[in-house]
Design a protein around this motif. Structure first.
Motif, PDB file in Angstrom:
ATOM      1  N   PRO A 155      10.814 -22.810  32.752  1.00  0.00           N
ATOM      2  CA  PRO A 155      11.436 -23.678  33.860  1.00  0.00           C
ATOM      3  C   PRO A 155      10.492 -24.190  34.668  1.00  0.00           C
ATOM      4  N   ASP A 156      10.707 -25.098  35.520  1.00  0.00           N
ATOM      5  CA  ASP A 156       9.663 -25.708  36.492  1.00  0.00           C
ATOM      6  C   ASP A 156       9.414 -24.812  37.601  1.00  0.00           C
ATOM      7  N   SER A 157      10.596 -24.124  38.061  1.00  0.00           N
ATOM      8  CA  SER A 157      10.449 -23.270  39.200  1.00  0.00           C
ATOM      9  C   SER A 157      11.425 -22.030  39.015  1.00  0.00           C
ATOM     10  N   ILE A 158      11.551 -21.058  39.932  1.00  0.00           N
ATOM     11  CA  ILE A 158      12.549 -20.092  39.830  1.00  0.00           C
ATOM     12  C   ILE A 158      13.327 -20.235  41.073  1.00  0.00           C
ATOM     13  N   ALA A 159      14.512 -20.544  40.768  1.00  0.00           N
ATOM     14  CA  ALA A 159      15.708 -21.065  41.600  1.00  0.00           C
ATOM     15  C   ALA A 159      16.675 -20.176  41.501  1.00  0.00           C
ATOM     16  N   SER A 160      16.514 -18.896  41.205  1.00  0.00           N
ATOM     17  CA  SER A 160      17.775 -17.950  41.417  1.00  0.00           C
ATOM     18  C   SER A 160      17.757 -17.309  42.351  1.00  0.00           C
ATOM     19  N   LYS A 161      19.042 -16.656  42.746  1.00  0.00           N
ATOM     20  CA  LYS A 161      18.990 -15.718  43.836  1.00  0.00           C
ATOM     21  C   LYS A 161      18.783 -14.285  43.142  1.00  0.00           C
ATOM     22  N   LYS A 162      18.793 -13.412  44.200  1.00  0.00           N
ATOM     23  CA  LYS A 162      18.497 -12.045  43.765  1.00  0.00           C
ATOM     24  C   LYS A 162      19.443 -11.465  42.986  1.00  0.00           C
ATOM     25  N   ALA A 163      19.080 -10.466  42.241  1.00  0.00           N
ATOM     26  CA  ALA A 163      20.171  -9.760  41.293  1.00  0.00           C
ATOM     27  C   ALA A 163      21.285  -9.254  42.088  1.00  0.00           C
ATOM     28  N   GLY A 164      22.562  -9.349  41.883  1.00  0.00           N
ATOM     29  CA  GLY A 164      23.840  -8.914  42.347  1.00  0.00           C
ATOM     30  C   GLY A 164      24.659 -10.166  43.276  1.00  0.00           C
ATOM     31  N   GLU A 165      23.652 -11.295  43.200  1.00  0.00           N
ATOM     32  CA  GLU A 165      24.369 -12.431  43.904  1.00  0.00           C
ATOM     33  C   GLU A 165      24.552 -13.559  42.759  1.00  0.00           C
ATOM     34  N   TRP A 166      25.714 -14.375  43.324  1.00  0.00           N
ATOM     35  CA  TRP A 166      26.130 -15.342  42.485  1.00  0.00           C
ATOM     36  C   TRP A 166      25.156 -16.459  42.210  1.00  0.00           C
ATOM     37  N   ASN A 167      25.043 -17.074  40.832  1.00  0.00           N
ATOM     38  CA  ASN A 167      24.148 -18.268  40.803  1.00  0.00           C
ATOM     39  C   ASN A 167      25.062 -19.418  40.069  1.00  0.00           C
ATOM     40  N   GLN A 168      24.539 -20.831  40.140  1.00  0.00           N
ATOM     41  CA  GLN A 168      25.538 -21.487  39.380  1.00  0.00           C
ATOM     42  C   GLN A 168      24.472 -22.502  38.405  1.00  0.00           C
ATOM     43  N   TYR A 169      24.865 -22.302  37.207  1.00  0.00           N
ATOM     44  CA  TYR A 169      24.109 -23.173  36.198  1.00  0.00           C
ATOM     45  C   TYR A 169      25.090 -24.588  35.860  1.00  0.00           C
ATOM     46  N   HIS A 170      24.368 -25.590  35.748  1.00  0.00           N
ATOM     47  CA  HIS A 170      24.810 -26.776  35.294  1.00  0.00           C
ATOM     48  C   HIS A 170      24.025 -27.346  34.040  1.00  0.00           C
ATOM     49  N   ILE A 171      24.443 -27.162  32.832  1.00  0.00           N
ATOM     50  CA  ILE A 171      23.725 -27.328  31.632  1.00  0.00           C
ATOM     51  C   ILE A 171      24.143 -28.594  30.805  1.00  0.00           C
ATOM     52  N   THR A 172      23.220 -29.445  30.420  1.00  0.00           N
ATOM     53  CA  THR A 172      23.754 -30.828  29.707  1.00  0.00           C
ATOM     54  C   THR A 172      22.928 -30.520  28.435  1.00  0.00           C
TER      55      THR A 172
END
Length: 242
Positions: A155-172
């Motif tokens: 990835p170009d950058s680490i944009a995720s939240k900490k473990a235990g928090e919800w993240n959202q992917y939008h994949i094409t």
């Protein structure tokens, strides 16, 4: 003077009305009907565990629309990735994911359930789902961190939240335009081809070079990977065929 004032007020009223109509038109747009909801409130309808014809494999539970895999509760031999009943070619998919500390999972597409394969990753490329703290900013492991096309494109950058928090992917995944794209929490972090010289070079420089079926199925199932250790959850899964 009064006549001129009336004209100005009339023009202003018409303009405001037009603006109001445009706003109402924009906010009343119907959701794109091509998006198909894949996650059910309390059902695995549309899903099964990879190569589980005997029904002996387990490990996934569903509760209030959240699909969760816990390795400690898993039973049965072999891969237990959650896999769609249907197959897809080009698509967009959106989903939220949450992972426990030091845990690992992944989103895999182009999956074949042919019995000559034991795992989804033998055929399907993977977008990594993982606790970002495992690799941090280690330059030698960015192809394995969150948002990576696993072992192929970092990835170009680490944009995720900490473990235990919800993240959202939008994949094409679009084979017509030869483009794969990953958006994490609203930030585009990865972009890669799906075929051609660059794709071939990425495969050659990865462990998948020794897997003859890898990336060969443009039409295939989608899987959420079972993995150990820890727990991973997915929710609000929807897909749009392209």
């Amino acid at each position: 003077m009064i006549y001129r004032l009336i004209i100005l007020l009339s023009v202003a009223f018409v303009s405001c009305r037009q603006i109001s109509q445009e706003i109402n038109k924009e906010t009343s747009k119907e959701p794109d009907s091509r998006w198909e909801i894949l996650s059910q409130d309390d059902s695995f309808k549309g899903w099964h565990i990879y190569q589980n014809e005997s029904g002996e494999k387990s490990g996934w539970i569903v509760e209030n629309g959240v699909y969760t895999f816990n390795r400690k509760q898993a039973k049965g031999d072999g891969n237990r990735s959650l896999t769609t009943d249907e197959t897809y070619t080009s698509f967009e998919i959106k989903f939220e994911w949450k992972i426990s500390k030091n845990s690992n999972s992944g989103f895999i597409w182009g999956v074949s359930e042919d019995k000559k394969y034991e795992h989804p990753h033998e055929t399907g490329p993977e977008i990594q789902v993982i606790d970002a703290d495992i690799y941090g900013d280690d330059p030698n492991n960015q192809k394995h961190t969150v948002g990576a096309l696993y072992a192929m494109s970092p990835p170009d950058s680490i944009a995720s939240k900490k473990a235990g928090e919800w993240n959202q992917y939008h994949i094409t995944v679009n084979y017509e335009t030869n483009q794969g794209k990953v958006i994490l929490n609203g930030t585009e972090i990865n972009n890669f081809p799906l075929s051609g010289d660059k794709w071939d070079a990425m495969v050659k420089n990865s462990k998948f070079n020794d897997m003859p079926g890898f990336g060969k199925y443009k039409k295939g199932h989608i899987s959420f990977q079972d993995h150990e250790p820890g727990t991973v959850s997915y929710r609000n899964i929807k897909i749009r065929r392209l």
